[in-house]
Design a protein around this motif. Structure first.
Motif, PDB file in Angstrom:
ATOM      1  N   ASP A 177       0.650  -1.161   0.156  1.00 42.88           N
ATOM      2  CA  ASP A 177      -0.043  -0.148  -0.080  1.00 42.88           C
ATOM      3  C   ASP A 177       0.936   1.295   0.073  1.00 42.88           C
ATOM      4  O   ASP A 177       0.688   2.197  -1.022  1.00 42.88           O
ATOM      5  CB  ASP A 177      -0.922   0.252   1.303  1.00 42.88           C
ATOM      6  CG  ASP A 177      -1.856  -1.171   1.216  1.00 42.88           C
ATOM      7  OD1 ASP A 177      -2.184  -1.558   0.136  1.00 42.88           O
ATOM      8  OD2 ASP A 177      -2.568  -1.339   2.062  1.00 42.88           O
ATOM      9  N   PHE A 178       1.878   1.361   0.828  1.00 42.21           N
ATOM     10  CA  PHE A 178       2.787   2.384   0.951  1.00 42.21           C
ATOM     11  C   PHE A 178       3.548   2.706  -0.357  1.00 42.21           C
ATOM     12  O   PHE A 178       3.716   3.672  -0.891  1.00 42.21           O
ATOM     13  CB  PHE A 178       3.715   2.135   1.928  1.00 42.21           C
ATOM     14  CG  PHE A 178       3.569   2.790   3.383  1.00 42.21           C
ATOM     15  CD1 PHE A 178       2.255   2.279   4.266  1.00 42.21           C
ATOM     16  CD2 PHE A 178       4.184   3.752   3.946  1.00 42.21           C
ATOM     17  CE1 PHE A 178       2.051   2.748   5.486  1.00 42.21           C
ATOM     18  CE2 PHE A 178       3.763   4.533   5.141  1.00 42.21           C
ATOM     19  CZ  PHE A 178       2.793   3.868   5.715  1.00 42.21           C
ATOM     20  N   LYS A 179       3.976   1.505  -1.084  1.00 39.52           N
ATOM     21  CA  LYS A 179       4.909   1.694  -2.224  1.00 39.52           C
ATOM     22  C   LYS A 179       3.811   2.323  -3.387  1.00 39.52           C
ATOM     23  O   LYS A 179       4.145   3.382  -3.981  1.00 39.52           O
ATOM     24  CB  LYS A 179       5.472   0.467  -2.436  1.00 39.52           C
ATOM     25  CG  LYS A 179       6.632   0.061  -1.968  1.00 39.52           C
ATOM     26  CD  LYS A 179       7.467  -0.951  -2.426  1.00 39.52           C
ATOM     27  CE  LYS A 179       8.856  -1.260  -1.514  1.00 39.52           C
ATOM     28  NZ  LYS A 179       9.522  -2.234  -1.842  1.00 39.52           N
ATOM     29  N   LYS A 180       2.704   1.631  -3.534  1.00 37.95           N
ATOM     30  CA  LYS A 180       1.843   2.153  -4.386  1.00 37.95           C
ATOM     31  C   LYS A 180       1.364   3.801  -4.186  1.00 37.95           C
ATOM     32  O   LYS A 180       1.705   4.350  -5.073  1.00 37.95           O
ATOM     33  CB  LYS A 180       0.385   1.340  -4.367  1.00 37.95           C
ATOM     34  CG  LYS A 180      -0.390   1.548  -5.473  1.00 37.95           C
ATOM     35  CD  LYS A 180      -1.403   0.402  -5.580  1.00 37.95           C
ATOM     36  CE  LYS A 180      -2.434   0.583  -6.699  1.00 37.95           C
ATOM     37  NZ  LYS A 180      -3.532   1.572  -6.203  1.00 37.95           N
ATOM     38  N   ALA A 181       0.974   4.099  -3.003  1.00 40.00           N
ATOM     39  CA  ALA A 181       0.726   5.588  -2.752  1.00 40.00           C
ATOM     40  C   ALA A 181       1.877   6.459  -2.792  1.00 40.00           C
ATOM     41  O   ALA A 181       1.544   7.441  -3.617  1.00 40.00           O
ATOM     42  CB  ALA A 181      -0.149   5.574  -1.554  1.00 40.00           C
ATOM     43  N   LEU A 182       2.908   6.037  -2.429  1.00 40.05           N
ATOM     44  CA  LEU A 182       4.080   7.244  -2.460  1.00 40.05           C
ATOM     45  C   LEU A 182       4.453   7.196  -3.857  1.00 40.05           C
ATOM     46  O   LEU A 182       4.805   8.576  -4.012  1.00 40.05           O
ATOM     47  CB  LEU A 182       4.949   6.665  -1.459  1.00 40.05           C
ATOM     48  CG  LEU A 182       4.743   6.832   0.128  1.00 40.05           C
ATOM     49  CD1 LEU A 182       5.746   6.308   0.911  1.00 40.05           C
ATOM     50  CD2 LEU A 182       4.268   8.365   0.600  1.00 40.05           C
ATOM     51  N   PHE A 183       4.480   6.291  -4.514  1.00 38.36           N
ATOM     52  CA  PHE A 183       5.092   6.433  -5.894  1.00 38.36           C
ATOM     53  C   PHE A 183       4.045   7.167  -6.837  1.00 38.36           C
ATOM     54  O   PHE A 183       4.344   8.042  -7.367  1.00 38.36           O
ATOM     55  CB  PHE A 183       5.455   5.099  -6.433  1.00 38.36           C
ATOM     56  CG  PHE A 183       5.961   5.255  -7.788  1.00 38.36           C
ATOM     57  CD1 PHE A 183       7.221   5.904  -8.015  1.00 38.36           C
ATOM     58  CD2 PHE A 183       5.240   5.041  -9.032  1.00 38.36           C
ATOM     59  CE1 PHE A 183       7.580   5.941  -9.091  1.00 38.36           C
ATOM     60  CE2 PHE A 183       5.979   5.295 -10.368  1.00 38.36           C
ATOM     61  CZ  PHE A 183       7.312   5.667 -10.346  1.00 38.36           C
ATOM     62  N   GLU A 184       2.804   6.666  -6.445  1.00 37.32           N
ATOM     63  CA  GLU A 184       1.785   7.394  -7.695  1.00 37.32           C
ATOM     64  C   GLU A 184       1.316   8.696  -6.975  1.00 37.32           C
ATOM     65  O   GLU A 184       1.256   9.625  -8.138  1.00 37.32           O
ATOM     66  CB  GLU A 184       0.263   6.539  -7.339  1.00 37.32           C
ATOM     67  CG  GLU A 184       0.332   5.419  -8.215  1.00 37.32           C
ATOM     68  CD  GLU A 184      -0.918   4.421  -7.823  1.00 37.32           C
ATOM     69  OE1 GLU A 184      -1.059   3.446  -8.425  1.00 37.32           O
ATOM     70  OE2 GLU A 184      -1.723   4.942  -7.331  1.00 37.32           O
ATOM     71  N   ASP A 185       1.284   9.137  -5.896  1.00 41.84           N
ATOM     72  CA  ASP A 185       1.175  10.557  -5.456  1.00 41.84           C
ATOM     73  C   ASP A 185       2.273  11.588  -5.548  1.00 41.84           C
ATOM     74  O   ASP A 185       2.024  12.639  -5.709  1.00 41.84           O
ATOM     75  CB  ASP A 185       0.456  10.431  -4.212  1.00 41.84           C
ATOM     76  CG  ASP A 185      -0.956   9.813  -3.959  1.00 41.84           C
ATOM     77  OD1 ASP A 185      -1.470   9.400  -5.145  1.00 41.84           O
ATOM     78  OD2 ASP A 185      -1.254   9.589  -3.000  1.00 41.84           O
ATOM     79  N   PHE A 186       3.772  10.779  -5.243  1.00 40.68           N
ATOM     80  CA  PHE A 186       4.670  11.634  -4.935  1.00 40.68           C
ATOM     81  C   PHE A 186       5.799  11.134  -5.883  1.00 40.68           C
ATOM     82  O   PHE A 186       7.047  11.928  -5.747  1.00 40.68           O
ATOM     83  CB  PHE A 186       4.992  11.712  -3.508  1.00 40.68           C
ATOM     84  CG  PHE A 186       3.855  12.301  -2.612  1.00 40.68           C
ATOM     85  CD1 PHE A 186       3.204  13.513  -2.643  1.00 40.68           C
ATOM     86  CD2 PHE A 186       2.877  11.188  -1.993  1.00 40.68           C
ATOM     87  CE1 PHE A 186       2.156  14.104  -1.790  1.00 40.68           C
ATOM     88  CE2 PHE A 186       1.963  11.642  -1.216  1.00 40.68           C
ATOM     89  CZ  PHE A 186       1.597  12.881  -1.031  1.00 40.68           C
TER      90      PHE A 186
END
Lengths: 351, 111
Positions: A226-235
């Motif tokens: 979840d962290f990897k997906k969100a941090l990469f997609e958003d930032f």
């Protein structure tokens, strides 16, 4: 959001005796819950004993630019405790004479120590394989003099481990202070830019997740996804691993548990989730914690409860590996935090 | 007897229902645990479904348990509320669709 440490507030919980008294009494005294020692014995498990010493975790001081709501160190800008040059030299001497694989620098914000860079450089001259710096990320932007730290870390192949309670602003800021999320993201981008956390590089950047409340961390692998997906997609941010760490019921987190009337339920949750297989790998079996004053502890949590190692030579200046190897680990009810569910350590889950 | 029908601490004693019928208790818990294992749906999706259903069946124990479960899985409160609305919408729809039965009956009985 409180901006002062418990110590500066003269809160009774800043006293270690008070914390130990709470952990020994109440539900553990009236028999509602077994003490940690009793729990081990009732599962027919042997007492926890040290294995090979692999990690020396050095707490270089309690000064920090943040005042996080869950901080077990009670760190903050008002804390002035700081490791002396003499103690650092004593540590370097010990490291040169022992085979310690990893040095784990923590605080407070270790980067705020005036001798931080010198110390890292000296550590690099030894045979130590790995140097970890536990960075709160925002320190990289807190002052101009820290802006070049990513390059310094990269030059000395420092393994950076950073706290980021969540991949969204609200939960992060509630736990660590307003604006912390935005600064943390900027800092992560700075670290990525010099090669941290990216595939083609060996510069390791790990994140630490700890729950923002009175509940246990979920599955480490699922949260990492979840962290990897969100941090990469958003930032566009990348990192290597996510470590989930359970909040232990001491210091500020204990204060929160009591004030929010969650203490008893949380302790029940920890005890109910006791996992015997986590016990085998608790970090006190391969790690030793050194305080800013140079005293030795079974872990950073015992350091904060002022429970020094149970041997005659308790200071780095009288480091005695034989005594340390044969010691018994000092236990109290906070230890349930390391054995709940998938277990917890400074390197994440352990079971 | 306690003065409230629901006691928060009773949730922890859920397993004790097996004491009075071990066979059926074991079968239920075995089934329950299997349902929540990862299948075609993720554990996260199942947790949100459980949270929504907990509200529809208005079980305080289930709401307690699955709010905590969602938090542990890193599910944000906005997603949790969205799931609750899904449950509530179905419940409201279930009431309202009976309006058709009412209309049918009305027309049947009316001149």
């Amino acid at each position: 959001m409180k901006t002062k440490s418990l110590k500066a507030q003269n809160n009774s919980l800043s006293k270690t005796e008070k914390q130990l008294e709470i952990l020994a009494n109440g539900i553990f005294k009236d028999g509602s819950l077994p003490t940690f020692k009793k729990k081990i014995a009732s599962n027919n498990l042997p007492p926890i004993r040290p294995k090979k010493l692999e990690i020396l975790q050095l707490n270089v001081g309690y000064m920090c630019n943040q005042v996080c709501a869950h901080c077990h160190v009670d760190a903050g800008p008002d804390r002035k405790e700081i490791m002396t040059y003499k103690t650092m030299e004593q540590i370097l001497k010990v490291i040169k004479n022992t085979k310690i694989r990893t040095i784990d620098l923590t605080g407070g914000a270790p980067e705020m120590h005036p001798e931080f860079r010198w110390f890292v450089e000296e550590l690099r001259k030894t045979d130590v394989e790995e140097i970890i710096v536990r960075s709160n990320l925002t320190i990289l932007l807190a002052n101009k003099k820290y802006n070049d730290l990513p390059a310094f870390f990269a030059k000395h192949k420092v393994h950076v481990i950073s706290s980021l309670p969540f991949y969204k602003r609200e939960k992060t800021d509630r736990q660590r202070g307003n604006g912390v999320f935005e600064s943390s993201i900027k800092a992560l981008q700075m670290l990525n830019k010099v090669g941290y956390g990216v595939l083609e590089s060996d510069l390791q950047l790990d994140l630490v997740y700890n729950p923002s409340g009175a509940f246990l961390p979920g599955n480490q692998a699922a949260l990492e996804t979840d962290f990897k997906k969100a941090l990469f997609e958003d930032f566009g941010v990348k990192f290597n691993q996510l470590f989930t760490i359970t909040n232990l019921p001491i210091s500020r987190f204990l204060d929160y548990l009591i004030a929010s009337e969650n203490y008893e339920e949380y302790m029940h949750t920890l005890v109910d989730a006791f996992n015997p297989s986590a016990l085998e790998n608790v970090m006190c079996t391969n790690t030793l914690s050194v305080s800013w004053e140079g005293f030795l502890f079974d872990c950073d949590f015992n350091q904060m409860l002022n429970l020094k190692v149970d041997i005659p030579s308790r200071h780095i200046s009288e480091f005695n590996q034989d005594e340390l190897k044969n010691r018994f680990i000092i236990l109290s009810q906070h230890c349930y935090g390391c054995t709940a569910g998938a277990g917890s350590s400074c390197q994440g889950s352990i079971a | 007897m306690k003065k409230n029908y629901y006691q928060p601490e009773d949730l922890k004693k859920f397993g004790s229902i097996s004491e009075w019928n071990e066979d059926l208790g074991a079968k239920f818990f075995d089934y329950y645990n299997s349902v929540f294992e990862k299948g075609s749906l993720t554990k996260r999706e199942k947790s949100l479904i459980a949270l929504a259903v907990s509200h529809v069946v208005q079980c305080p124990y289930c709401i307690d348990a699955y709010t905590k479960d969602c938090l542990q899985r890193g599910i944000v409160k906005e997603d949790m509320m969205e799931a609750v609305h899904v449950g509530a919408a179905i419940k409201a729809g279930a009431a309202l669709v009976h309006g058709v039965q009412m209309m049918n009956r009305h027309d049947q009985l009316s001149m």
